[in-house]
Every structure is written in C-alpha cells, then in structure tokens.
Design a protein around this motif. Structure first.
Motif, PDB file in Angstrom:
ATOM      1  N   PHE A   1      11.433  14.654 -33.213  1.00 48.69           N
ATOM      2  CA  PHE A   1      12.602  14.270 -32.324  1.00 48.69           C
ATOM      3  C   PHE A   1      13.319  13.196 -32.397  1.00 48.69           C
ATOM      4  CE2 PHE A   1       9.199  13.203 -29.731  1.00 48.69           C
ATOM      5  CZ  PHE A   1       9.453  11.808 -28.897  1.00 48.69           C
ATOM      6  N   ASP A   2      14.531  13.041 -32.457  1.00 50.28           N
ATOM      7  CA  ASP A   2      15.507  11.966 -32.681  1.00 50.28           C
ATOM      8  C   ASP A   2      15.729  11.566 -31.213  1.00 50.28           C
ATOM      9  OD1 ASP A   2      14.981  12.100 -35.587  1.00 50.28           O
ATOM     10  OD2 ASP A   2      16.593  13.949 -35.415  1.00 50.28           O
ATOM     11  N   ARG A   3      16.122  12.466 -30.576  1.00 50.51           N
ATOM     12  CA  ARG A   3      16.991  12.086 -29.060  1.00 50.51           C
ATOM     13  C   ARG A   3      15.860  12.765 -27.915  1.00 50.51           C
ATOM     14  NH1 ARG A   3      22.394  11.322 -27.462  1.00 50.51           N
ATOM     15  NH2 ARG A   3      22.946  11.657 -29.401  1.00 50.51           N
ATOM     16  N   VAL A   4      16.214  12.132 -26.914  1.00 44.03           N
ATOM     17  CA  VAL A   4      15.363  12.546 -25.548  1.00 44.03           C
ATOM     18  C   VAL A   4      16.407  12.588 -24.713  1.00 44.03           C
ATOM     19  CG1 VAL A   4      13.838  11.842 -23.690  1.00 44.03           C
ATOM     20  CG2 VAL A   4      13.356  11.442 -26.064  1.00 44.03           C
ATOM     21  N   PHE A   5      16.372  13.917 -23.815  1.00 39.41           N
ATOM     22  CA  PHE A   5      17.165  14.021 -22.573  1.00 39.41           C
ATOM     23  C   PHE A   5      16.129  13.835 -21.676  1.00 39.41           C
ATOM     24  CE2 PHE A   5      20.519  15.663 -25.205  1.00 39.41           C
ATOM     25  CZ  PHE A   5      21.573  15.156 -24.620  1.00 39.41           C
ATOM     26  N   SER A   6      16.312  13.325 -20.574  1.00 41.66           N
ATOM     27  CA  SER A   6      15.176  12.959 -19.414  1.00 41.66           C
ATOM     28  C   SER A   6      15.690  13.031 -18.175  1.00 41.66           C
ATOM     29  CB  SER A   6      14.604  11.483 -19.594  1.00 41.66           C
ATOM     30  OG  SER A   6      13.589  11.354 -18.467  1.00 41.66           O
ATOM     31  N   ASP A   7      14.941  13.834 -17.207  1.00 38.49           N
ATOM     32  CA  ASP A   7      15.392  13.568 -15.950  1.00 38.49           C
ATOM     33  C   ASP A   7      15.035  12.236 -15.291  1.00 38.49           C
ATOM     34  OD1 ASP A   7      15.870  14.613 -13.364  1.00 38.49           O
ATOM     35  OD2 ASP A   7      13.750  15.408 -12.988  1.00 38.49           O
ATOM     36  N   VAL A   8      15.393  11.975 -14.258  1.00 41.15           N
ATOM     37  CA  VAL A   8      15.237  10.690 -13.613  1.00 41.15           C
ATOM     38  C   VAL A   8      14.175  10.800 -12.349  1.00 41.15           C
ATOM     39  CG1 VAL A   8      16.381   8.762 -12.368  1.00 41.15           C
ATOM     40  CG2 VAL A   8      17.576  10.059 -14.373  1.00 41.15           C
ATOM     41  N   ASP A   9      14.773  11.511 -11.363  1.00 36.52           N
ATOM     42  CA  ASP A   9      13.555  11.362 -10.142  1.00 36.52           C
ATOM     43  C   ASP A   9      12.520  12.136 -10.390  1.00 36.52           C
ATOM     44  OD1 ASP A   9      15.449  10.468  -8.060  1.00 36.52           O
ATOM     45  OD2 ASP A   9      16.885  11.762  -8.555  1.00 36.52           O
ATOM     46  N   GLY A  10      11.372  11.444 -10.223  1.00 32.71           N
ATOM     47  CA  GLY A  10      10.092  12.093 -10.471  1.00 32.71           C
ATOM     48  C   GLY A  10       9.463  11.745 -11.826  1.00 32.71           C
TER      49      GLY A  10
END
Length: 316
Positions: free
Chosen positions: A30-39
């Motif tokens: 993978f080159d990119r990460v989409f990440s949630d924030v809370d938790g």
C-alpha cells in the motif's frame, strides 16, 4: 468466468504474527492509508499510547496518510489542536467527515434550496458558512396536545433537502417533521454519521444516529444519500476526489467492522481493524456480513512501530 460459489470466510491476520517476508510484502502493498480517528488515534479518555508514533513511522516510510471520521460533532479547530499535540501534521482540507462531505455533495449537485437539519449546531454552522439556508427544530418541549404538536411540525416551507446526523436533542417531533418535508417529490434525504451504536466507555455503547436516519428513510420511502462511513455515496466521492487509480494500493484502518472495514471494502481497499476502540478480538467470528471482515488486525496502531522496526532490521 464468474463463480457461483459463496465467498469464503477468511480469518484476519495479526500484522505482528506475519513472517518477516509477509511483513515486508504487507508494507510494500500500500502507498496510502485512510484512517479513522476516534478509537484509533485517541478516545474519550485521551490519546491511544503509541498510535501517533506508529503513524509517524508510516509517514517517514513514504506512506500518505489521510484521516476519515464519522464524527462531525468535534469542530475542525479541535481536530487541528489534537493532531498538533501528538505531532501529526494534518491538512484540514483533506480531513473527511460528514459535515464537509455533505457540503461537497450539495455543491457537486448544484443544490439550491432550503435545508431542514437534524444535527449539532456545529454541523449547521458549516452549512450556513457554505452559503446554505437552513431551518431546524422544534427545540422546545411541546405540550401533549395534537393541535399544539401539529402547529410545530406541519408547514409549507419549501424544504428540498433533509440532513440528519448526530443530534443530542433529537425528538419524535423532529423525525415527524422531516417525514412531512420528504413528502415533496423533489426533497432529498442525506445522512451523515451512520453508526448504529457508539462506544463511549468500556462495555458501554449508546444508540447512534444511524437507526433514526433509517426510520426516516423507511417512512418516506426515500433513498438515503449516505455521506458517512460506510456509505457508497461517500466511497465514490472519496475515490474520485483523491484520484485513486488502484484501490488495492490503499489500506483502510479503523476500529469498527461495519463503519470502517465495510467502508474500506466498499472502496475496494485493503482493510485493517485495531482493537483499541469499538472492535474486540474475535468480533469478526460473529459477523454475518463477510464484507465486514478485515484482511488484517492489530492491537493498536502502535503495532506499526514494532512491525517497521522488524522490517528495517531485516533489511540491514
């Protein structure tokens, strides 16, 4: 040739239990990460230990990190303050959350009309600042009188969009008023956060906005335009706005099976769940929707520290 067999249930792999070769292949995939924030980065108690350092190591390795949250209750200024405090540089223009996604969607369809909003003052203000005219309420306790009730929910105002997100003062009167506005054939229904349950403490969940949005959709027979995770409308917007050509080169990280993993699968991303928030070890074994089962899991985002160190040592 299309197979007619049912999809198989694969168990997610813990990123620290991979072999050195598998760890290297995972990082290279993978080159990119989409990440949630809370938790994932922080929770109601405070910052999740080591999570910020884990992300900083990914950034130092050349990975692009973007954050995507269902929480538009928190002002952008608070996001900025918190990210700055943990040493992560975030361009707030690329932070994805329901309020900004709703504004972007309305602009994309050239919406011009009155909006009835069931949400927090913060979301309402973002709509106002974007130039939209909104109405809300009723905000007071109504007398138990049919005449009084009708006076507050029935109107001929030309509402052409209903927006529902988190509302700490939600009432049956607001839901009924939304239903009445949606009787107009041109009135659209937009949903922000979709969460059925919101984890707020250890072993304590509260009802989220998702079920209430579904009540309005079911009663009005309107399609929910969903601009929070795991909405298909948001998935399409995200892939287009970030110009993602190869979705398999993206990793979605979150702490919820449906909202985060399901969203990642909807986008065509690889998926990873962390156990630092709403998902507990083995929850995926009880999950009936195979699209919500992650490819990988970790105790927390801090596990990237050990994973990166292991790979770096093996490269020496």
């Amino acid at each position: 040739m299309t197979s007619n067999s049912e999809p198989t249930r694969n168990s997610p792999k813990h990123i620290l239990k991979l072999s050195i070769k598998e760890k290297r292949e995972f990082l290279d995939s993978f080159d990119r990460v989409f990440s949630d924030v809370d938790g994932v980065i922080w929770n109601l108690v405070g910052n999740i230990p080591g999570a910020a350092q884990g992300y900083r190591m990914l950034i130092s390795a050349g990975k692009k990190i973007n954050f995507i949250s269902n929480n538009s209750v928190q002002p952008l200024s608070e996001y900025e303050r918190k990210f700055k405090a943990i040493g992560i540089d975030v361009d707030l223009d690329t932070l994805v959350h329901p309020a900004t996604s709703i504004v972007k969607y309305l602009k994309n369809i050239n919406f011009n009309g009155l909006i009835y909003v069931i949400a927090t003052e913060h979301l309402k203000n973002i709509l106002r600042e974007a130039g939209y005219e909104i109405i809300d309420g009723p905000t007071k306790i109504l007398k138990e009188s049919a005449t009084e009730f009708a006076r507050h929910i029935i109107s001929d105002e030309p509402v052409r969009a209903v927006v529902i997100d988190v509302d700490f003062n939600l009432s049956s009167a607001k839901l009924i008023r939304a239903h009445i506005f949606l009787r107009h054939p041109d009135c659209i229904l937009i949903e922000g956060a979709t969460d059925k349950l919101l984890p707020i403490a250890e072993d304590l969940d509260i009802i989220g906005p998702g079920p209430f949005a579904q009540v309005i959709a079911d009663s009005s027979k309107k399609r929910l335009i969903t601009l929070g995770k795991p909405g298909k409308d948001l998935a399409e917007m995200l892939v287009k706005d970030f110009k993602i050509e190869n979705t398999k080169r993206v990793l979605m990280i979150g702490d919820m099976l449906e909202q985060d993993v399901g969203f990642g699968k909807e986008c065509g991303f690889q998926t990873m769940v962390v156990l630092s928030g709403g998902c507990k070890l083995g929850d995926w074994e009880r999950e009936t929707n195979l699209a919500n089962i992650p490819d990988y899991y970790a105790d927390s985002a801090a596990d990237f520290i050990e994973l990166m160190n292991d790979v770096n040592k093996s490269n020496m």
